[in-house]
Design an enzyme around this catalytic site. Structure first.
Site, PDB file in Angstrom:
ATOM      1  N   ARG A 158      14.763  -7.141  -8.341  1.00 11.21           N
ATOM      2  CA  ARG A 158      14.122  -5.824  -8.248  1.00 11.21           C
ATOM      3  C   ARG A 158      14.931  -4.807  -7.434  1.00 11.21           C
ATOM      4  NH1 ARG A 158       8.423  -7.298  -6.130  1.00 11.21           N
ATOM      5  NH2 ARG A 158       9.398  -9.309  -5.709  1.00 11.21           N
ATOM      6  N   GLN A 162      23.162 -23.193  -2.978  1.00 11.73           N
ATOM      7  CA  GLN A 162      22.142 -23.632  -3.927  1.00 11.73           C
ATOM      8  C   GLN A 162      22.551 -23.021  -5.265  1.00 11.73           C
ATOM      9  OE1 GLN A 162      18.299 -21.751  -3.786  1.00 11.73           O
ATOM     10  NE2 GLN A 162      17.223 -23.562  -4.543  1.00 11.73           N
ATOM     11  N   THR A 190      11.792 -22.689  -3.343  1.00 14.17           N
ATOM     12  CA  THR A 190      12.039 -22.705  -1.895  1.00 14.17           C
ATOM     13  C   THR A 190      12.207 -24.135  -1.347  1.00 14.17           C
ATOM     14  OG1 THR A 190       9.639 -22.531  -1.618  1.00 14.17           O
ATOM     15  CG2 THR A 190      10.907 -20.490  -1.392  1.00 14.17           C
ATOM     16  N   TYR A 238      13.526 -16.537   6.160  1.00 15.74           N
ATOM     17  CA  TYR A 238      14.006 -15.968   4.901  1.00 15.74           C
ATOM     18  C   TYR A 238      15.074 -14.913   5.196  1.00 15.74           C
ATOM     19  CZ  TYR A 238       9.880 -17.760   2.281  1.00 15.74           C
ATOM     20  OH  TYR A 238       8.936 -18.527   1.674  1.00 15.74           O
ATOM     21  N   GLY A 260       1.397 -16.682  -1.261  1.00 16.25           N
ATOM     22  CA  GLY A 260       0.676 -17.947  -1.238  1.00 16.25           C
ATOM     23  C   GLY A 260      -0.492 -17.821  -0.257  1.00 16.25           C
ATOM     24  N   GLU A 306      -0.070 -21.225  -4.287  1.00 18.58           N
ATOM     25  CA  GLU A 306       0.667 -20.038  -4.712  1.00 18.58           C
ATOM     26  C   GLU A 306      -0.225 -19.141  -5.556  1.00 18.58           C
ATOM     27  OE1 GLU A 306       4.001 -19.162  -3.759  1.00 18.58           O
ATOM     28  OE2 GLU A 306       3.120 -20.567  -2.353  1.00 18.58           O
ATOM     29  N   TYR A 337      43.712  21.884  16.204  1.00 19.41           N
ATOM     30  CA  TYR A 337      43.935  20.475  15.878  1.00 19.41           C
ATOM     31  C   TYR A 337      44.888  19.905  16.919  1.00 19.41           C
ATOM     32  CZ  TYR A 337      45.740  16.166  14.109  1.00 19.41           C
ATOM     33  OH  TYR A 337      46.112  14.858  14.029  1.00 19.41           O
ATOM     34  N   TYR A 342      52.934  15.174  12.616  1.00 15.51           N
ATOM     35  CA  TYR A 342      53.317  14.316  11.497  1.00 15.51           C
ATOM     36  C   TYR A 342      54.441  14.983  10.728  1.00 15.51           C
ATOM     37  CZ  TYR A 342      52.499  11.431   7.294  1.00 15.51           C
ATOM     38  OH  TYR A 342      52.618  10.577   6.244  1.00 15.51           O
TER      39      TYR A 342
HETATM   40  C1  UD1 Z   1       7.238 -17.738  -1.123  1.00 16.90           C
HETATM   41  C2  UD1 Z   1       6.151 -18.747  -0.800  1.00 16.90           C
HETATM   42  C3  UD1 Z   1       4.815 -18.053  -0.659  1.00 16.90           C
HETATM   43  C4  UD1 Z   1       4.908 -16.956   0.379  1.00 16.90           C
HETATM   44  C5  UD1 Z   1       6.029 -16.008   0.062  1.00 16.90           C
HETATM   45  C6  UD1 Z   1       6.241 -15.052   1.190  1.00 16.90           C
HETATM   46  C7  UD1 Z   1       6.837 -20.815  -1.865  1.00 16.90           C
HETATM   47  C8  UD1 Z   1       6.656 -21.713  -3.027  1.00 16.90           C
HETATM   48  N1  UD1 Z   1       6.100 -19.730  -1.842  1.00 16.90           N
HETATM   49  O1  UD1 Z   1       6.905 -17.111  -2.335  1.00 16.90           O
HETATM   50  O2  UD1 Z   1       3.809 -18.977  -0.305  1.00 16.90           O
HETATM   51  O3  UD1 Z   1       3.669 -16.267   0.434  1.00 16.90           O
HETATM   52  O4  UD1 Z   1       7.262 -16.739  -0.109  1.00 16.90           O
HETATM   53  O5  UD1 Z   1       7.149 -14.077   0.791  1.00 16.90           O
HETATM   54  O6  UD1 Z   1       7.609 -21.110  -0.966  1.00 16.90           O
HETATM   55  N2  UD1 Z   1      14.811 -18.710  -2.185  1.00 16.90           N
HETATM   56  C9  UD1 Z   1      15.943 -19.476  -2.296  1.00 16.90           C
HETATM   57  N3  UD1 Z   1      16.083 -20.318  -3.355  1.00 16.90           N
HETATM   58  C10 UD1 Z   1      15.130 -20.451  -4.308  1.00 16.90           C
HETATM   59  C11 UD1 Z   1      13.972 -19.658  -4.183  1.00 16.90           C
HETATM   60  C12 UD1 Z   1      13.839 -18.812  -3.118  1.00 16.90           C
HETATM   61  O7  UD1 Z   1      16.850 -19.400  -1.452  1.00 16.90           O
HETATM   62  O8  UD1 Z   1      15.323 -21.250  -5.217  1.00 16.90           O
HETATM   63  C13 UD1 Z   1      14.681 -17.819  -1.021  1.00 16.90           C
HETATM   64  C14 UD1 Z   1      14.664 -16.360  -1.434  1.00 16.90           C
HETATM   65  O9  UD1 Z   1      15.971 -15.818  -1.353  1.00 16.90           O
HETATM   66  C15 UD1 Z   1      13.752 -15.732  -0.390  1.00 16.90           C
HETATM   67  C16 UD1 Z   1      12.814 -16.856  -0.028  1.00 16.90           C
HETATM   68  O10 UD1 Z   1      13.433 -18.047  -0.427  1.00 16.90           O
HETATM   69  O11 UD1 Z   1      14.460 -15.345   0.764  1.00 16.90           O
HETATM   70  C17 UD1 Z   1      11.477 -16.712  -0.697  1.00 16.90           C
HETATM   71  O12 UD1 Z   1      11.664 -16.660  -2.077  1.00 16.90           O
HETATM   72  P1  UD1 Z   1      10.665 -15.894  -3.022  1.00 16.90           P
HETATM   73  O13 UD1 Z   1      11.060 -16.137  -4.423  1.00 16.90           O
HETATM   74  O14 UD1 Z   1      10.504 -14.516  -2.571  1.00 16.90           O
HETATM   75  O15 UD1 Z   1       9.320 -16.701  -2.703  1.00 16.90           O
HETATM   76  P2  UD1 Z   1       7.975 -16.669  -3.463  1.00 16.90           P
HETATM   77  O16 UD1 Z   1       8.009 -17.732  -4.495  1.00 16.90           O
HETATM   78  O17 UD1 Z   1       7.671 -15.304  -3.859  1.00 16.90           O
HETATM   79 MG    MG Z   2       9.394 -12.898  -2.249  1.00 18.49          MG
END
Ligand code: UD1
Ligand code: MG
Length: 464
Positions: A21, A79, A85, A106, A143, A158, A370, A391
């Site tokens: 986004r 990753q 997550t 995060y 969540g 979630e 200058y 210069y």
């Molecule tokens: C996650 C939580 C949710 C919480 C929300 C808060 C889970 C399953 N859900 O939601 O409960 O309310 O965050 O914002 O954990 N990321 C990775 N690798 C991945 C997926 C995500 O590094 O495979 C990182 C993202 O870069 C980000 C963070 O984890 O910094 C959260 O990822 P995002 O996709 O925003 O989480 P949600 O599923 O929306």
């Molecule tokens: Mg998020």
């Protein structure tokens, strides 16, 4: 807080998400907040907690992330595919010792206070789990925290997996949690991805903890700002305003007057003495130190600058990597470029550019000049329109002006050149050789008057 945690603390920062986004070629965690990548702010907070180790899980645009933050002194874990997550944290676990406490942050949530996270680590204790939660008026997207009748946490569901009754819960999971490494490792190994998104949810470990009788505590931040992430540029802009308001309030608490805290930006570290006054639209970048009683006028930008007590920076002045002494006056409309030093009481006026120049105590360059690669002594007056020709098209050369010298207006000083102490240079001179101390040196065509000369006139026009 006096509690000393028995386990070494390891912070795992999840930062592999793409951030679709943002609609950007730049990985989300590299988007700047207050001039620095979002991720750098999170790493700073982890440092502030005294974490023994910091592991960052990166994915999208990974090389750009590790390159830009090469000095961060963290462990980098890739990753390759973003499978959730839980899967992300799993990638970091091999680098984390069993006896550690793991704090999950995060990479796109930059405003969490260290004191909040300390409370979270303390709440987890040596063997329990702690979640950072918040009550939101509009919890959609997050969540939800599930609790038993006795109030104890039982799990997290979630948004996409939640029942209508669960969707009505206002308490949300911020994503930040703390748990003992050995237990976390075992729980992560058992995660499945049989859910609405087909992802390995880190949040599923909570129900596992509860099933094993492990205590699950919850902690709330002082302010909801602390849990906000940047998923799009509107949210990023909102975080920037929150950050700037905090900085403005911190400076006001330390005794700085801000004429409008909403029109003042800090992109770096600012230390200010007492009774500093800052007018609107001032931007302070890098390392900025302001002495007592410093006054900064409207629309000034200061980057990596030290300003001595009682100095006044008039409006629309730009100063970069310079040291300004006490009781100096700069601007309006002055530009001070890197490696310049102004000694006490020096003055630089409008439309003056200084570069790699040392301006001695009480010396003045007041109008339209200058001055580059120059050493100016004390009590020197540099007249309007003076230019150092530093210069030659290939190399830069220095100009040296001794104490008490007076440089007449519209002089060109062709470097390398030295003007001696108390020398006077006549206005309009082009100085190509050293000018001796205490003497008048002037180099300009003598003025002549052509007597009886007639101007050409148009035909048909009367002679006046
Ligand atoms: C996650 C939580 C949710 C919480 C929300 C808060 C889970 C399953 N859900 O939601 O409960 O309310 O965050 O914002 O954990 N990321 C990775 N690798 C991945 C997926 C995500 O590094 O495979 C990182 C993202 O870069 C980000 C963070 O984890 O910094 C959260 O990822 P995002 O996709 O925003 O989480 P949600 O599923 O929306
Ligand atoms: Mg998020």
């Amino acid at each position: 807080m006096s509690h000393v945690h028995a386990r070494p603390l390891c912070v795992a920062i999840l930062a592999a998400g793409q951030g679709k986004r943002m609609r950007s070629a730049l990985p989300k965690v590299l988007h700047p907040l207050a001039g620095r990548p979002l991720l750098a702010h999170v790493i700073d907070t982890a440092r502030e907690l005294g974490a023994g180790a910091i592991q960052v899980v990166h994915g999208h645009g990974g090389e750009r992330v590790t390159e830009q933050l090469a000095d961060a002194q963290v462990g980098w874990v890739e990753q390759a595919e973003q499978l959730g997550t839980g899967h992300a944290l799993m990638q970091a676990m091999p680098a984390i010792a069993d006896e550690a406490s793991v704090l999950v942050l995060y990479g796109d949530v930059p405003l969490t206070r260290a004191e909040t996270l300390r409370a979270l680590v303390t709440a987890a204790g040596d063997d329990g789990v702690a979640l950072l939660t918040a009550e939101l008026e509009d919890p959609s997207g997050y969540g939800r925290i599930l609790r038993a009748a006795d109030g104890g946490v039982t799990g997290i569901v979630e948004q996409k997996d939640a029942s209508p009754a669960e969707l009505a819960i206002a308490e949300i999971n911020t994503g930040m949690l703390c748990a003992p490494a050995a237990r976390l490792r075992a729980w992560l190994a058992r995660l499945g991805n049989d859910n609405a998104q087909g992802e390995y949810y880190l949040t599923d470990v909570i129900a596992m903890a509860v099933a094993e009788g492990v205590a699950v505590a919850s902690v709330q931040p002082r302010s909801v700002d602390e849990i906000l992430g940047a998923n799009d540029r509107r949210q990023l802009a909102a975080l920037e305003r929150i950050y700037q308001r905090r900085e403005a309030e911190r400076l006001m608490d330390e005794g700085v007057t801000l004429l409008d805290p909403a029109r003042f930006d800090v992109r770096g570290r600012v230390r200010a003495g007492r009774d500093v006054t800052i007018d609107v639209n001032v931007v302070l970048e890098g390392d900025v130190q302001l002495g007592d009683g410093v006054h900064i006028g409207a629309n000034c930008v200061l980057r990596d600058v030290q300003v001595g007590d009682g100095s006044v920076i008039h409006p629309n002045t730009l100063i970069e990597r310079a040291v300004v002494g006490r009781r100096c006056q700069l601007g309006p409309f002055a530009r001070i470029r890197p490696d310049s030093v102004l000694d006490e009481g020096a003055r630089v006026g409008n439309f003056v550019e200084l570069k790699k120049t040392h301006l001695g105590a009480g010396s003045k360059v007041n109008h339209l000049a200058y001055v580059g690669d120059t050493t100016i002594g004390r009590a020197v007056n540099v007249g309007a329109g003076t230019i150092t020709c530093n210069y030659d098209g290939v190399n830069k050369h220095r100009t040296v002006i001794g104490d008490g010298a007076f440089i007449g207006s519209d002089t060109q000083l062709v470097a390398p050149v030295t003007v001696g102490e108390n020398a006077v240079i006549g206005a309009g001179s082009t100085i190509t050789r050293d000018a001796p101390a205490g003497e008048l040196t002037v180099s300009r065509a003598r003025q002549i008057t052509v007597r009886g000369w007639k101007r050409t006139i148009k035909k048909g026009k009367e002679e006046r």
